[in-house]
Design a protein around this motif. Structure first.
Motif, PDB file in Angstrom:
ATOM      1  N   MET A   1       0.836  -1.201   0.000  1.00 35.63           N
ATOM      2  CA  MET A   1       0.000   0.000   0.000  1.00 35.63           C
ATOM      3  C   MET A   1       0.870   1.250   0.000  1.00 35.63           C
ATOM      4  O   MET A   1       1.857   1.337   0.739  1.00 35.63           O
ATOM      5  CB  MET A   1      -0.915   0.009   1.241  1.00 35.63           C
ATOM      6  N   HIS A   2       0.496   2.219  -0.827  1.00 34.09           N
ATOM      7  CA  HIS A   2       1.188   3.508  -0.847  1.00 34.09           C
ATOM      8  C   HIS A   2       0.402   4.490   0.018  1.00 34.09           C
ATOM      9  O   HIS A   2      -0.788   4.725  -0.213  1.00 34.09           O
ATOM     10  CB  HIS A   2       1.301   4.040  -2.275  1.00 34.09           C
ATOM     11  N   VAL A   3       1.060   5.061   1.033  1.00 32.56           N
ATOM     12  CA  VAL A   3       0.400   5.943   2.002  1.00 32.56           C
ATOM     13  C   VAL A   3       0.877   7.368   1.799  1.00 32.56           C
ATOM     14  O   VAL A   3       2.068   7.668   1.939  1.00 32.56           O
ATOM     15  CB  VAL A   3       0.673   5.485   3.447  1.00 32.56           C
ATOM     16  N   HIS A   4      -0.053   8.258   1.463  1.00 29.96           N
ATOM     17  CA  HIS A   4       0.241   9.664   1.204  1.00 29.96           C
ATOM     18  C   HIS A   4      -0.467  10.506   2.264  1.00 29.96           C
ATOM     19  O   HIS A   4      -1.695  10.531   2.337  1.00 29.96           O
ATOM     20  CB  HIS A   4      -0.260  10.034  -0.197  1.00 29.96           C
ATOM     21  N   VAL A   5       0.297  11.177   3.105  1.00 30.09           N
ATOM     22  CA  VAL A   5      -0.258  12.076   4.120  1.00 30.09           C
ATOM     23  C   VAL A   5      -0.327  13.483   3.543  1.00 30.09           C
ATOM     24  O   VAL A   5       0.661  13.996   3.010  1.00 30.09           O
ATOM     25  CB  VAL A   5       0.606  12.073   5.399  1.00 30.09           C
ATOM     26  N   ASN A   6      -1.491  14.098   3.647  1.00 32.08           N
ATOM     27  CA  ASN A   6      -1.667  15.474   3.176  1.00 32.08           C
ATOM     28  C   ASN A   6      -2.309  16.292   4.288  1.00 32.08           C
ATOM     29  O   ASN A   6      -3.263  15.851   4.937  1.00 32.08           O
ATOM     30  CB  ASN A   6      -2.568  15.503   1.939  1.00 32.08           C
ATOM     31  N   ALA A   7      -1.781  17.478   4.538  1.00 32.32           N
ATOM     32  CA  ALA A   7      -2.318  18.310   5.618  1.00 32.32           C
ATOM     33  C   ALA A   7      -2.107  19.780   5.300  1.00 32.32           C
ATOM     34  O   ALA A   7      -1.276  20.143   4.456  1.00 32.32           O
ATOM     35  CB  ALA A   7      -1.638  17.968   6.945  1.00 32.32           C
ATOM     36  N   ALA A   8      -2.875  20.628   5.980  1.00 33.18           N
ATOM     37  CA  ALA A   8      -2.691  22.079   5.911  1.00 33.18           C
ATOM     38  C   ALA A   8      -2.396  22.571   7.324  1.00 33.18           C
ATOM     39  O   ALA A   8      -3.091  22.205   8.273  1.00 33.18           O
ATOM     40  CB  ALA A   8      -3.933  22.757   5.354  1.00 33.18           C
ATOM     41  N   GLU A   9      -1.360  23.386   7.454  1.00 30.87           N
ATOM     42  CA  GLU A   9      -0.984  23.895   8.767  1.00 30.87           C
ATOM     43  C   GLU A   9      -0.644  25.370   8.680  1.00 30.87           C
ATOM     44  O   GLU A   9      -0.353  25.901   7.601  1.00 30.87           O
ATOM     45  CB  GLU A   9       0.206  23.123   9.332  1.00 30.87           C
ATOM     46  N   MET A  34      -6.460  19.289  -3.001  1.00 26.48           N
ATOM     47  CA  MET A  34      -6.842  18.197  -2.120  1.00 26.48           C
ATOM     48  C   MET A  34      -7.897  17.319  -2.781  1.00 26.48           C
ATOM     49  O   MET A  34      -7.854  16.083  -2.671  1.00 26.48           O
ATOM     50  CB  MET A  34      -7.376  18.744  -0.792  1.00 26.48           C
ATOM     51  N   ASP A  35      -8.842  17.936  -3.474  1.00 26.04           N
ATOM     52  CA  ASP A  35      -9.873  17.165  -4.159  1.00 26.04           C
ATOM     53  C   ASP A  35      -9.261  16.277  -5.236  1.00 26.04           C
ATOM     54  O   ASP A  35      -9.682  15.128  -5.419  1.00 26.04           O
ATOM     55  CB  ASP A  35     -10.897  18.122  -4.786  1.00 26.04           C
ATOM     56  N   ALA A  36      -8.243  16.794  -5.930  1.00 20.06           N
ATOM     57  CA  ALA A  36      -7.557  15.991  -6.943  1.00 20.06           C
ATOM     58  C   ALA A  36      -6.839  14.807  -6.310  1.00 20.06           C
ATOM     59  O   ALA A  36      -6.828  13.700  -6.875  1.00 20.06           O
ATOM     60  CB  ALA A  36      -6.564  16.865  -7.717  1.00 20.06           C
ATOM     61  N   LEU A  37      -6.242  15.006  -5.147  1.00 19.08           N
ATOM     62  CA  LEU A  37      -5.582  13.897  -4.450  1.00 19.08           C
ATOM     63  C   LEU A  37      -6.599  12.827  -4.054  1.00 19.08           C
ATOM     64  O   LEU A  37      -6.336  11.627  -4.189  1.00 19.08           O
ATOM     65  CB  LEU A  37      -4.854  14.407  -3.202  1.00 19.08           C
ATOM     66  N   ARG A  38      -7.768  13.256  -3.574  1.00 15.30           N
ATOM     67  CA  ARG A  38      -8.806  12.280  -3.242  1.00 15.30           C
ATOM     68  C   ARG A  38      -9.199  11.464  -4.471  1.00 15.30           C
ATOM     69  O   ARG A  38      -9.355  10.240  -4.401  1.00 15.30           O
ATOM     70  CB  ARG A  38     -10.044  12.990  -2.694  1.00 15.30           C
ATOM     71  N   ALA A  39      -9.346  12.155  -5.594  1.00 18.60           N
ATOM     72  CA  ALA A  39      -9.791  11.484  -6.813  1.00 18.60           C
ATOM     73  C   ALA A  39      -8.776  10.462  -7.316  1.00 18.60           C
ATOM     74  O   ALA A  39      -9.137   9.546  -8.050  1.00 18.60           O
ATOM     75  CB  ALA A  39     -10.086  12.517  -7.899  1.00 18.60           C
ATOM     76  N   GLU A  40      -7.505  10.604  -6.909  1.00 18.94           N
ATOM     77  CA  GLU A  40      -6.463   9.679  -7.341  1.00 18.94           C
ATOM     78  C   GLU A  40      -6.292   8.506  -6.369  1.00 18.94           C
ATOM     79  O   GLU A  40      -5.452   7.638  -6.604  1.00 18.94           O
ATOM     80  CB  GLU A  40      -5.126  10.428  -7.444  1.00 18.94           C
ATOM     81  N   ARG A  65     -14.006  14.956 -12.104  1.00 14.62           N
ATOM     82  CA  ARG A  65     -13.189  13.919 -11.462  1.00 14.62           C
ATOM     83  C   ARG A  65     -14.044  12.721 -11.070  1.00 14.62           C
ATOM     84  O   ARG A  65     -13.616  11.576 -11.212  1.00 14.62           O
ATOM     85  CB  ARG A  65     -12.492  14.499 -10.226  1.00 14.62           C
ATOM     86  N   ARG A  66     -15.250  12.970 -10.594  1.00  9.72           N
ATOM     87  CA  ARG A  66     -16.146  11.871 -10.242  1.00  9.72           C
ATOM     88  C   ARG A  66     -16.498  11.055 -11.491  1.00  9.72           C
ATOM     89  O   ARG A  66     -16.475   9.825 -11.467  1.00  9.72           O
ATOM     90  CB  ARG A  66     -17.414  12.424  -9.588  1.00  9.72           C
ATOM     91  N   ARG A 149      -3.945   2.676  -2.798  1.00  2.60           N
ATOM     92  CA  ARG A 149      -3.479   4.074  -2.742  1.00  2.60           C
ATOM     93  C   ARG A 149      -4.283   4.777  -1.651  1.00  2.60           C
ATOM     94  O   ARG A 149      -5.457   5.075  -1.829  1.00  2.60           O
ATOM     95  CB  ARG A 149      -3.695   4.756  -4.085  1.00  2.60           C
ATOM     96  N   LEU A 150      -3.630   5.028  -0.523  1.00  2.00           N
ATOM     97  CA  LEU A 150      -4.323   5.579   0.646  1.00  2.00           C
ATOM     98  C   LEU A 150      -3.903   7.020   0.884  1.00  2.00           C
ATOM     99  O   LEU A 150      -2.718   7.322   1.015  1.00  2.00           O
ATOM    100  CB  LEU A 150      -4.018   4.737   1.886  1.00  2.00           C
ATOM    101  N   LEU A 151      -4.893   7.909   0.949  1.00  2.00           N
ATOM    102  CA  LEU A 151      -4.653   9.313   1.289  1.00  2.00           C
ATOM    103  C   LEU A 151      -5.062   9.536   2.732  1.00  2.00           C
ATOM    104  O   LEU A 151      -6.170   9.181   3.136  1.00  2.00           O
ATOM    105  CB  LEU A 151      -5.468  10.222   0.368  1.00  2.00           C
TER     106      LEU A 151
END
Length: 226
Positions: A1-9, A34-40, A65-66, A149-151
């Protein structure tokens, strides 16, 4: 599994205020990113604290994207996943709506009645670990359900646990032009923290992009190499 962490700080590294209230750190361009990352992704993971504080839907918002996902034979929105050791996710949470499949990761110590309520609300409950969710074991179970592919979208406790377990492959952080402050305000990686410098996760900076009035930092976190 590929794990991609995305955050805003914020500039001072906070995810929200000390009251854990939602704060607008980024703007429209970052929301679209962020929406594009979800779609991927095959799945979008948050901790139960995020569910309790924000009640997110975690769906793909952009119609194109949907539609593209559906043309590719995928659900319009990736699976929604909650790390929730004690099964505290409310059965009426947005994340349990019918927009996509939902998985709740719980520990063996979760209350049976709460687990049953989540199952009745439509969630697939994945039990792994005692006391706290065993993330590596839970991720193996998710792979059996097609999540490759996990976001990960937070919060800080979950992100620290993922780094502590050596599960993070990629990290993207939007740093917004605000200062929040507060010693008790949540940060990108809360939890117990690392005390041994040799245990600090090693990151490799891949890209810096200006977006809205902030910057997006992209790092290779190297989990696949460990």
């Amino acid at each position: 599994m590929h794990v991609h962490v995305n955050a805003a700080e914020s500039v001072d590294g906070k995810l929200s205020t000390r009251e854990r209230e939602q704060v607008a750190i980024s703007g429209p361009a970052d929301f679209d990113r962020m929406d594009a990352l979800r779609a991927e992704s095959d799945g979008v993971l948050v901790g139960v604290g995020t569910v309790l504080a924000d009640d997110p839907s975690l769906t793909v918002k952009d119609d194109e994207r949907r539609d593209r996902r559906e043309r590719d034979g995928e659900p319009a929105t990736p699976a929604r996943i909650v790390a929730d050791s004690r099964a505290r996710t409310p059965p009426d949470a947005e994340i349990l709506g019918d927009a996509a499949a939902t998985y709740v990761l719980v520990s063996e110590d979760a209350d049976e009645a709460d687990v049953a309520a989540l199952s009745a609300a439509g969630a697939t409950v994945v039990t792994a670990g005692s006391g706290r969710v065993d993330l590596p074991a839970a991720f193996e179970r998710l792979e059996d359900h097609g999540v490759e592919r996990l976001l990960v979208e937070g919060g800080g406790e979950l992100i620290f646990s993922l780094f502590d377990a050596g599960l993070v492959d990629r990290l993207t952080v939007y740093v917004g032009p605000v200062v929040i402050g507060g010693r008790d305000a949540p940060t990108l990686a809360d939890g117990e923290g690392f005390t041994d410098p040799d245990a600090f996760p090693s990151l490799s900076l891949e890209d810096v992009e200006r977006l809205d009035d902030g910057v997006v930092l992209t790092y290779d976190a190297g989990a696949e190499e460990q």
